[in-house]
Design a protein around this motif. Structure first.
Motif, mmCIF file in Angstrom:
data_model
loop_
_atom_site.group_PDB
_atom_site.id
_atom_site.type_symbol
_atom_site.label_atom_id
_atom_site.label_comp_id
_atom_site.label_asym_id
_atom_site.label_seq_id
_atom_site.Cartn_x
_atom_site.Cartn_y
_atom_site.Cartn_z
ATOM 1 N N UNK A 162 29.899 31.913 39.697
ATOM 2 C CA UNK A 162 30.537 31.003 40.660
ATOM 3 C C UNK A 162 31.808 30.407 40.061
ATOM 4 N N UNK A 163 31.757 30.016 38.821
ATOM 5 C CA UNK A 163 32.925 29.434 38.156
ATOM 6 C C UNK A 163 34.060 30.439 38.067
ATOM 7 N N UNK A 164 33.769 31.677 37.726
ATOM 8 C CA UNK A 164 34.797 32.713 37.665
ATOM 9 C C UNK A 164 35.421 32.955 39.040
ATOM 10 N N UNK A 165 34.593 32.983 40.063
ATOM 11 C CA UNK A 165 35.114 33.186 41.425
ATOM 12 C C UNK A 165 36.105 32.087 41.801
ATOM 13 N N UNK A 166 35.858 30.880 41.366
ATOM 14 C CA UNK A 166 36.701 29.736 41.725
ATOM 15 C C UNK A 166 38.007 29.692 40.949
ATOM 16 N N UNK A 167 38.112 30.488 39.895
ATOM 17 C CA UNK A 167 39.306 30.470 39.047
ATOM 18 C C UNK A 167 40.004 31.825 39.106
ATOM 19 N N UNK A 168 40.352 32.228 40.297
ATOM 20 C CA UNK A 168 40.921 33.560 40.498
ATOM 21 C C UNK A 168 42.303 33.727 39.879
ATOM 22 N N UNK A 169 43.019 32.667 39.608
ATOM 23 C CA UNK A 169 44.305 32.777 38.937
ATOM 24 C C UNK A 169 45.441 33.086 39.874
ATOM 25 N N UNK A 170 46.607 33.314 39.293
ATOM 26 C CA UNK A 170 47.829 33.498 40.080
ATOM 27 C C UNK A 170 47.937 34.874 40.687
ATOM 28 N N UNK A 171 48.726 34.957 41.708
ATOM 29 C CA UNK A 171 49.060 36.240 42.320
ATOM 30 C C UNK A 171 50.502 36.545 41.956
ATOM 31 N N UNK A 172 50.726 37.701 41.293
ATOM 32 C CA UNK A 172 52.105 38.026 40.903
ATOM 33 C C UNK A 172 53.007 38.200 42.112
ATOM 34 N N UNK A 207 44.451 45.226 44.942
ATOM 35 C CA UNK A 207 44.020 44.353 46.039
ATOM 36 C C UNK A 207 44.037 45.037 47.401
ATOM 37 N N UNK A 208 45.002 45.905 47.644
ATOM 38 C CA UNK A 208 45.097 46.544 48.958
ATOM 39 C C UNK A 208 44.264 47.814 49.076
ATOM 40 N N UNK A 209 44.072 48.522 47.990
ATOM 41 C CA UNK A 209 43.399 49.828 48.058
ATOM 42 C C UNK A 209 42.041 49.846 47.361
ATOM 43 N N UNK A 210 42.008 49.441 46.087
ATOM 44 C CA UNK A 210 40.795 49.590 45.286
ATOM 45 C C UNK A 210 39.703 48.580 45.632
ATOM 46 N N UNK A 211 40.064 47.302 45.765
ATOM 47 C CA UNK A 211 39.033 46.295 46.043
ATOM 48 C C UNK A 211 38.263 46.563 47.337
ATOM 49 N N UNK A 212 38.920 46.982 48.426
ATOM 50 C CA UNK A 212 38.139 47.323 49.618
ATOM 51 C C UNK A 212 37.166 48.490 49.373
ATOM 52 N N UNK A 213 37.575 49.458 48.574
ATOM 53 C CA UNK A 213 36.673 50.579 48.251
ATOM 54 C C UNK A 213 35.498 50.109 47.400
ATOM 55 N N UNK A 259 34.090 39.849 41.073
ATOM 56 C CA UNK A 259 34.067 38.402 40.906
ATOM 57 C C UNK A 259 35.474 37.856 40.713
ATOM 58 N N UNK A 260 36.295 38.597 39.988
ATOM 59 C CA UNK A 260 37.633 38.132 39.634
ATOM 60 C C UNK A 260 38.532 39.328 39.391
ATOM 61 N N UNK A 261 39.717 39.290 39.909
ATOM 62 C CA UNK A 261 40.740 40.311 39.656
ATOM 63 C C UNK A 261 42.062 39.572 39.575
ATOM 64 N N UNK A 262 42.610 39.459 38.361
ATOM 65 C CA UNK A 262 43.769 38.601 38.184
ATOM 66 C C UNK A 262 44.662 39.049 37.041
ATOM 67 N N UNK A 263 45.941 38.716 37.172
ATOM 68 C CA UNK A 263 46.912 38.956 36.111
ATOM 69 C C UNK A 263 46.765 37.877 35.041
ATOM 70 N N UNK A 264 47.181 38.200 33.852
ATOM 71 C CA UNK A 264 47.201 37.246 32.756
ATOM 72 C C UNK A 264 48.245 36.163 33.018
ATOM 73 N N UNK A 265 47.949 34.958 32.595
ATOM 74 C CA UNK A 265 48.931 33.882 32.673
ATOM 75 C C UNK A 265 50.029 34.083 31.622
ATOM 76 N N UNK A 266 49.696 34.838 30.582
ATOM 77 C CA UNK A 266 50.600 35.012 29.460
ATOM 78 C C UNK A 266 51.592 36.156 29.636
ATOM 79 N N UNK A 267 51.128 37.264 30.216
ATOM 80 C CA UNK A 267 51.997 38.421 30.379
ATOM 81 C C UNK A 267 51.702 39.115 31.701
#
Length: 115
Positions: A105-115, A25-31, A40-48
């Motif tokens: 659009x649906x994926x963008x809206x479900x970005x998930x949790x931030x560890x 989030x701090x380095x790669x996504x801006x690049x 569209x989405x960058x998120x950790x798993x809810x499971x692990x």
């Protein structure tokens, strides 16, 4: 309008989930954004916490290949977060699927949790 999405599923090395998230989030996504790659989405798993998903949208498979080749060969990536990000990854699987604006659009809206 994007016509495909690329889904990358990462199995991270144990205990690296938070570090990977921060680097991404701090380095790669801006690049990636500067390279014109639509994340569209960058998120950790809810499971692990050591599993992660990255979804990127492209106009075509050729657009995907061209943008990724340019990005991964760039000095910004090579001399930037590349080594630290790769050090977190145990394995990666990639799938490319057809996508329409509604799915993206649906994926963008479900970005998930931030560890």
């Amino acid at each position: 309008m994007q016509n495909i999405i690329e889904i990358r599923s990462y199995q991270l090395k144990p205990g690296t989930g938070s570090q990977f998230h921060q680097l991404l989030h701090e380095k790669s996504l801006p690049l990636l954004a500067a390279a014109g790659i639509d994340v569209v989405l960058a998120t950790a798993s809810l499971q692990t916490p050591d599993a992660y998903m990255l979804v990127r949208a492209y106009h075509s498979f050729a657009d995907c290949e061209q943008r990724q080749q340019a990005f991964y060969a760039s000095a910004a990536w090579q001399n930037g977060p590349r080594a630290a990000i790769l050090a977190c990854i145990e394995s990666c699987n990639t799938m490319v699927l057809a996508a329409d604006a509604t799915l993206i659009k649906s994926l963008r809206q479900h970005a998930g949790p931030t560890p």
